[in-house]
Design an enzyme around this catalytic site. Structure first.
Site, PDB file in Angstrom:
ATOM      1  N   CYS A 141       0.808  -1.228   0.000  1.00 60.16           N
ATOM      2  CA  CYS A 141       0.000   0.000   0.000  1.00 60.16           C
ATOM      3  C   CYS A 141       0.840   1.276   0.000  1.00 60.16           C
ATOM      4  CB  CYS A 141      -0.945   0.015   1.196  1.00 60.16           C
ATOM      5  SG  CYS A 141      -2.109  -1.349   1.162  1.00 60.16           S
TER       6      CYS A 141
ATOM      7  N   HIS B 114      -3.280   7.346   2.920  1.00 61.14           N
ATOM      8  CA  HIS B 114      -3.673   6.050   2.374  1.00 61.14           C
ATOM      9  C   HIS B 114      -5.036   5.687   2.968  1.00 61.14           C
ATOM     10  CE1 HIS B 114      -3.854   1.998   1.140  1.00 61.14           C
ATOM     11  NE2 HIS B 114      -3.567   1.474   2.312  1.00 61.14           N
TER      12      HIS B 114
ATOM     13  N   ASN C  60      -9.984   0.187   0.194  1.00 59.70           N
ATOM     14  CA  ASN C  60      -8.530   0.286   0.157  1.00 59.70           C
ATOM     15  C   ASN C  60      -8.053  -0.205  -1.211  1.00 59.70           C
ATOM     16  OD1 ASN C  60      -5.785  -0.138   0.419  1.00 59.70           O
ATOM     17  ND2 ASN C  60      -5.902  -1.139   2.407  1.00 59.70           N
TER      18      ASN C  60
HETATM   19  N1  ACO Z   1     -17.867  -8.670   9.983  1.00 61.22           N
HETATM   20  C1  ACO Z   1     -18.247  -8.991  11.236  1.00 61.22           C
HETATM   21  N2  ACO Z   1     -17.355  -9.342  12.191  1.00 61.22           N
HETATM   22  C2  ACO Z   1     -16.041  -9.388  11.850  1.00 61.22           C
HETATM   23  C3  ACO Z   1     -15.594  -9.088  10.543  1.00 61.22           C
HETATM   24  C4  ACO Z   1     -16.563  -8.719   9.592  1.00 61.22           C
HETATM   25  N3  ACO Z   1     -16.247  -8.413   8.328  1.00 61.22           N
HETATM   26  N4  ACO Z   1     -14.262  -9.216  10.500  1.00 61.22           N
HETATM   27  C5  ACO Z   1     -13.859  -9.572  11.725  1.00 61.22           C
HETATM   28  N5  ACO Z   1     -14.940  -9.702  12.539  1.00 61.22           N
HETATM   29  C6  ACO Z   1     -14.982 -10.059  13.969  1.00 61.22           C
HETATM   30  C7  ACO Z   1     -13.751 -10.810  14.405  1.00 61.22           C
HETATM   31  O1  ACO Z   1     -13.887 -12.198  14.147  1.00 61.22           O
HETATM   32  C8  ACO Z   1     -13.727 -10.503  15.888  1.00 61.22           C
HETATM   33  O2  ACO Z   1     -14.643 -11.349  16.545  1.00 61.22           O
HETATM   34  P1  ACO Z   1     -14.314 -11.940  18.025  1.00 61.22           P
HETATM   35  O3  ACO Z   1     -14.195 -10.715  18.907  1.00 61.22           O
HETATM   36  O4  ACO Z   1     -15.482 -12.780  18.289  1.00 61.22           O
HETATM   37  O5  ACO Z   1     -13.018 -12.672  17.871  1.00 61.22           O
HETATM   38  C9  ACO Z   1     -14.277  -9.076  15.977  1.00 61.22           C
HETATM   39  O6  ACO Z   1     -15.003  -8.868  14.743  1.00 61.22           O
HETATM   40  C10 ACO Z   1     -13.204  -8.013  16.126  1.00 61.22           C
HETATM   41  O7  ACO Z   1     -12.184  -8.254  15.140  1.00 61.22           O
HETATM   42  P2  ACO Z   1     -10.913  -7.314  14.980  1.00 61.22           P
HETATM   43  O8  ACO Z   1     -10.040  -7.860  13.889  1.00 61.22           O
HETATM   44  O9  ACO Z   1     -10.305  -7.064  16.333  1.00 61.22           O
HETATM   45  O10 ACO Z   1     -11.638  -5.963  14.464  1.00 61.22           O
HETATM   46  P3  ACO Z   1     -11.023  -4.523  14.270  1.00 61.22           P
HETATM   47  O11 ACO Z   1     -11.809  -3.550  15.010  1.00 61.22           O
HETATM   48  O12 ACO Z   1      -9.551  -4.522  14.463  1.00 61.22           O
HETATM   49  O13 ACO Z   1     -11.330  -4.235  12.719  1.00 61.22           O
HETATM   50  C11 ACO Z   1     -10.105  -4.259  10.633  1.00 61.22           C
HETATM   51  C12 ACO Z   1     -10.793  -5.091  11.721  1.00 61.22           C
HETATM   52  C13 ACO Z   1     -11.136  -3.395   9.978  1.00 61.22           C
HETATM   53  C14 ACO Z   1      -9.487  -5.205   9.606  1.00 61.22           C
HETATM   54  C15 ACO Z   1      -9.011  -3.355  11.257  1.00 61.22           C
HETATM   55  O14 ACO Z   1      -8.230  -4.118  12.153  1.00 61.22           O
HETATM   56  C16 ACO Z   1      -8.096  -2.705  10.243  1.00 61.22           C
HETATM   57  O15 ACO Z   1      -8.483  -1.830   9.516  1.00 61.22           O
HETATM   58  N6  ACO Z   1      -6.792  -3.049  10.259  1.00 61.22           N
HETATM   59  C17 ACO Z   1      -5.767  -2.367   9.491  1.00 61.22           C
HETATM   60  C18 ACO Z   1      -5.819  -2.639   8.013  1.00 61.22           C
HETATM   61  C19 ACO Z   1      -4.664  -1.925   7.322  1.00 61.22           C
HETATM   62  O16 ACO Z   1      -4.403  -0.770   7.575  1.00 61.22           O
HETATM   63  N7  ACO Z   1      -3.899  -2.602   6.495  1.00 61.22           N
HETATM   64  C20 ACO Z   1      -2.689  -1.990   5.949  1.00 61.22           C
HETATM   65  C21 ACO Z   1      -2.788  -1.654   4.574  1.00 61.22           C
HETATM   66  S1  ACO Z   1      -3.267  -3.002   3.558  1.00 61.22           S
HETATM   67  C22 ACO Z   1      -1.927  -3.475   2.544  1.00 61.22           C
HETATM   68  O17 ACO Z   1      -0.806  -3.086   2.704  1.00 61.22           O
HETATM   69  C23 ACO Z   1      -2.194  -4.494   1.467  1.00 61.22           C
END
Ligand code: ACO
Length: 322
Positions: A114, A249, A279
């Site tokens: 990214c 980003h 993204n």
């Molecule tokens: N729908 C419903 N529930 C979900 C989903 C979904 N799509 N995805 C995960 N959950 C659940 C999980 O299973 C978890 O359940 P549990 O508590 O029972 O275990 C709960 O929701 C919380 O999951 P987290 O992963 O802790 O959720 P978070 O608030 O962190 O959000 C997200 C997830 C959106 C992916 C976030 O962590 C994020 O944006 N991370 C950074 C992404 C990023 O910046 N990437 C870098 C660039 S990408 C690249 O370089 C290619």
């Protein structure tokens, strides 16, 4: 000031097909409200079956060339940032050179996930500053939808397809003020996409889909982007109040909001596209930049901070006097 990389053209392309959160909730156990609340994303674009990173790059690049009003054959160097190239080789940069019918230039790809377009802008800046190139085309183009496992709810909600471009020219006027890029591969397994065809035996069974430990990536991203903002301001002896626009980003609204808060910027000075694009990896910063230039938000003379974070981890910034 001599040999400064000034932006003379921008372009952007998003495929026609829109995929909504509702549609994704038919594929995996998720909901529109969960996705909007945790990410800020409502829809993303999905490339058509005949589209590729190079075909989308061509459209974005052509817009940038038209805005600059130059002949494509004046371009000395093409750098394409992509993690979803048409082929392992030739590079997407070379395929773009052919599509633009440029007879004689240098073309290659940069792979920094990214952060790719910031890395590509940094390279372009060095070439222009040193006098080795006069006009450089930088493109970020991604078909993330083909690297996503549409049965994995933790990743498939996030990504979209698209391409963004900037054309840089050696100029006596201000342009890119500084770029700052970093990598730290100790986080290699927090976010990766395997390449099964060339994997070693122990990794042969992995599928070629994006794998991410989302909440860990989230925390590192917030901290790291905070640090890169400080590094950029310090290198330029600039107070944060001088920044007119933040072009981040577009990974997650909560990560972006944390960076804006660090800069004490209100969100109406932040260019946001993720709601309807998701993204788009290396395309996202350039797509957002193009949108804000074309709709008149970013004006000549303003100070703009571009930043990105991605797999590697890689991260970087570009401070621009537009
Ligand atoms: N729908 C419903 N529930 C979900 C989903 C979904 N799509 N995805 C995960 N959950 C659940 C999980 O299973 C978890 O359940 P549990 O508590 O029972 O275990 C709960 O929701 C919380 O999951 P987290 O992963 O802790 O959720 P978070 O608030 O962190 O959000 C997200 C997830 C959106 C992916 C976030 O962590 C994020 O944006 N991370 C950074 C992404 C990023 O910046 N990437 C870098 C660039 S990408 C690249 O370089 C290619």
């Amino acid at each position: 000031m001599s040999h400064c990389a000034r932006i003379i053209g921008t372009g952007g392309y998003m495929p026609e097909t829109i995929r909504t959160n509702e549609e994704i909730s038919q594929l995996v156990d998720t909901s529109d409200s969960w996705i909007v609340e945790r990410t800020g994303i409502k829809t993303r674009r999905i490339a058509g079956p005949e589209e590729t990173a190079a075909s989308m790059a061509e459209i974005a690049a052509t817009q940038a060339i038209d805005m600059a009003g130059i002949d494509a054959n004046e371009i000395d160097l093409i750098i394409v940032a992509t993690g979803s190239p048409d082929r392992v080789y030739p590079s997407t940069g070379c395929l773009l050179q052919k599509r633009l019918d440029i007879k004689n230039c240098v073309a290659f790809d940069v792979q920094a996930a990214c952060s790719g377009s910031i890395f590509a802008m940094s390279i372009a800046d060095q070439y222009i500053k040193s006098g080795a190139a006069n006009k450089v085309l930088v493109v970020g183009s991604e078909i993330c939808s083909r690297l996503v496992d549409w049965t994995d709810r933790s990743t498939c909600i996030l990504f979209g397809d698209g391409a963004g471009a900037v054309l840089l020219e050696s100029s006596g006027e201000a342009g890119i003020l500084s770029t700052h890029i970093h990598s730290d591969a100790s986080y290699e397994d927090m976010l990766y996409c395997p390449n099964p065809q060339v994997a070693t035996d122990s990794k042969k069974d992995e599928q070629g889909f994006i794998s991410m430990k989302g909440s860990e990536v989230f925390k590192v991203a917030v901290n790291t982007l905070g640090r890169i903002v400080d590094e950029t301001l310090e290198a330029n002896g600039l107070d944060k109040s001088r920044i007119d626009w933040l072009v981040p980003h577009q990974a997650n609204i909560r990560i972006i909001a944390a960076t804006a808060k660090k800069l004490k910027m209100s969100m109406d000075r932040v260019v946001l596209t993720l709601e309807n694009q998701g993204n788009t990896s290396s395309a996202s910063v350039l797509l957002a930049f193009n949108e804000a230039v074309r709709d008149g938000r970013i004006q000549r003379g303003q100070i703009v901070l571009l930043e990105a974070f991605g797999a590697g981890f890689t991260w970087g910034s570009a401070l621009i006097k537009y």
